[in-house]
Design a protein around this motif. Sequence first.
Motif, PDB file in Angstrom:
ATOM      1  N   ILE A 112       0.840  -1.208   0.000  1.00  0.00           N
ATOM      2  CA  ILE A 112       0.000   0.000   0.000  1.00  0.00           C
ATOM      3  C   ILE A 112       0.867   1.247   0.000  1.00  0.00           C
ATOM      4  N   TRP A 113       1.954   1.227   0.770  1.00  0.00           N
ATOM      5  CA  TRP A 113       2.891   2.358   0.739  1.00  0.00           C
ATOM      6  C   TRP A 113       3.528   2.487  -0.645  1.00  0.00           C
ATOM      7  N   GLN A 114       3.833   1.363  -1.287  1.00  0.00           N
ATOM      8  CA  GLN A 114       4.384   1.440  -2.643  1.00  0.00           C
ATOM      9  C   GLN A 114       3.391   2.089  -3.595  1.00  0.00           C
ATOM     10  N   MET A 115       2.106   1.839  -3.379  1.00  0.00           N
ATOM     11  CA  MET A 115       1.089   2.501  -4.197  1.00  0.00           C
ATOM     12  C   MET A 115       1.122   4.008  -3.975  1.00  0.00           C
ATOM     13  N   SER A 116       1.252   4.418  -2.720  1.00  0.00           N
ATOM     14  CA  SER A 116       1.358   5.852  -2.407  1.00  0.00           C
ATOM     15  C   SER A 116       2.590   6.468  -3.063  1.00  0.00           C
ATOM     16  N   ILE A 117       3.698   5.744  -2.990  1.00  0.00           N
ATOM     17  CA  ILE A 117       4.952   6.242  -3.543  1.00  0.00           C
ATOM     18  C   ILE A 117       4.851   6.368  -5.064  1.00  0.00           C
TER      19      ILE A 117
END
Length: 402
Positions: free
Chosen positions: A296-301
């Motif tokens: 999910i953080w990779q999606m934000s990034i």
Amino acid sequence: MSDIVDDRYIGQQVKAYRALRGLTQKQLGQMVNKTQGAIAQYERGLRPVTDRGVLYGLAQALQVEVGDLTGHAQDKVNPNVIAFHAAVPRIEAALMSQGYLDKPGDPAPIERLAIDAQRALKIRMGNDYSTLGGMLPNLINDLYRHTMEGDEVTQRRAHEELTKAAFVTALATKGLGYTSLAWNAARAASESAQAVGDPGGLAAAEFARSQVMLGTPGAMTASLNYSAGGADRLQSELTTPADLELYGMLHLQAALTSAALKKDPGAHIREAIETVRRAGDGSAYELSFGRENVIIWQMSIANEMHNAREVIELSKTLNPESIDTNDRQSRYFMELARAQAATGQYSAAIATLLRAELCSPQQVRTRAIIKELVGFLVRKAKRQVADGELGKLAKRVGAVAG
């Protein structure tokens, strides 16, 4: 069509402050490295301001707070968070007085305060700001009292729990536009962790500091120093599974900040993935570090780097129904909706935002970037959708007048 005419978006504020400063669209565009046409589109609501760098650049160029553009002042009457806003003066007083808040009687027992501090972490993740605002002032005050009045064991425990309470305060107030209060709370968390030599608490405090700085125009380099620098400084001391989870969160935060600074976040993402292998899935400080959270953080990034297609591909590697917290489910859907809108999949983005709201209504309704995106979708969709579910969502998030 009246709802569409009476909508609210960042470009309206940009136009008003630009006029106040006596700037032309061309002059403002030159100040933020955008064309006159792009500024015109922002001001007319034809292009949403969902990019952190653009938003911060506009705020700096216009000499205003980010909240002046996103509408934090108006959000203080949002029924979802109004009780928390009302509690802010006492929260601030509790932090500044450090145990000398005007409150008669003895502090609550440390055992109960420890339960409340852990509960506060869970409440923040559930975005129940009304409950959180009501409990923080006395929790902070009483924990400070125990750091001074208890025996050595009680004082140590009070510092550990105060680190958690101050951490919660930092992240909650940061998200609602109280930057200075958030910074003071993050500093209080660091001081308490330092007082008892708690490396996990120090890592959590560095994470909070980095989050506050990332939300402050002109301070992204400082944000990276607290996240990446904190991970480097504390690495040798973070050895337990819970501590490793916080180490991994620091690298995720460093990756997001790197992306915001237009730097390669790859090394930090790889370190976070490796840390999952070592620490597994956990819940230190209720941050839900683990494989799902890393994705999910990779999606934000990827959204930060304007790589919407990568966001959509990453979304396919997770089953959203298996994500174990409503907060994380909601964030998954919000990031996916941003990517869908960026690739012109407007109907899909609307459906995804409605799923995000179903998971965590308060999180969706209090995020300025979502309000901006919903308002843009309303204008894009015109009457046929604005009079339906999207129009209702727009009123709930404050993207149009209710």
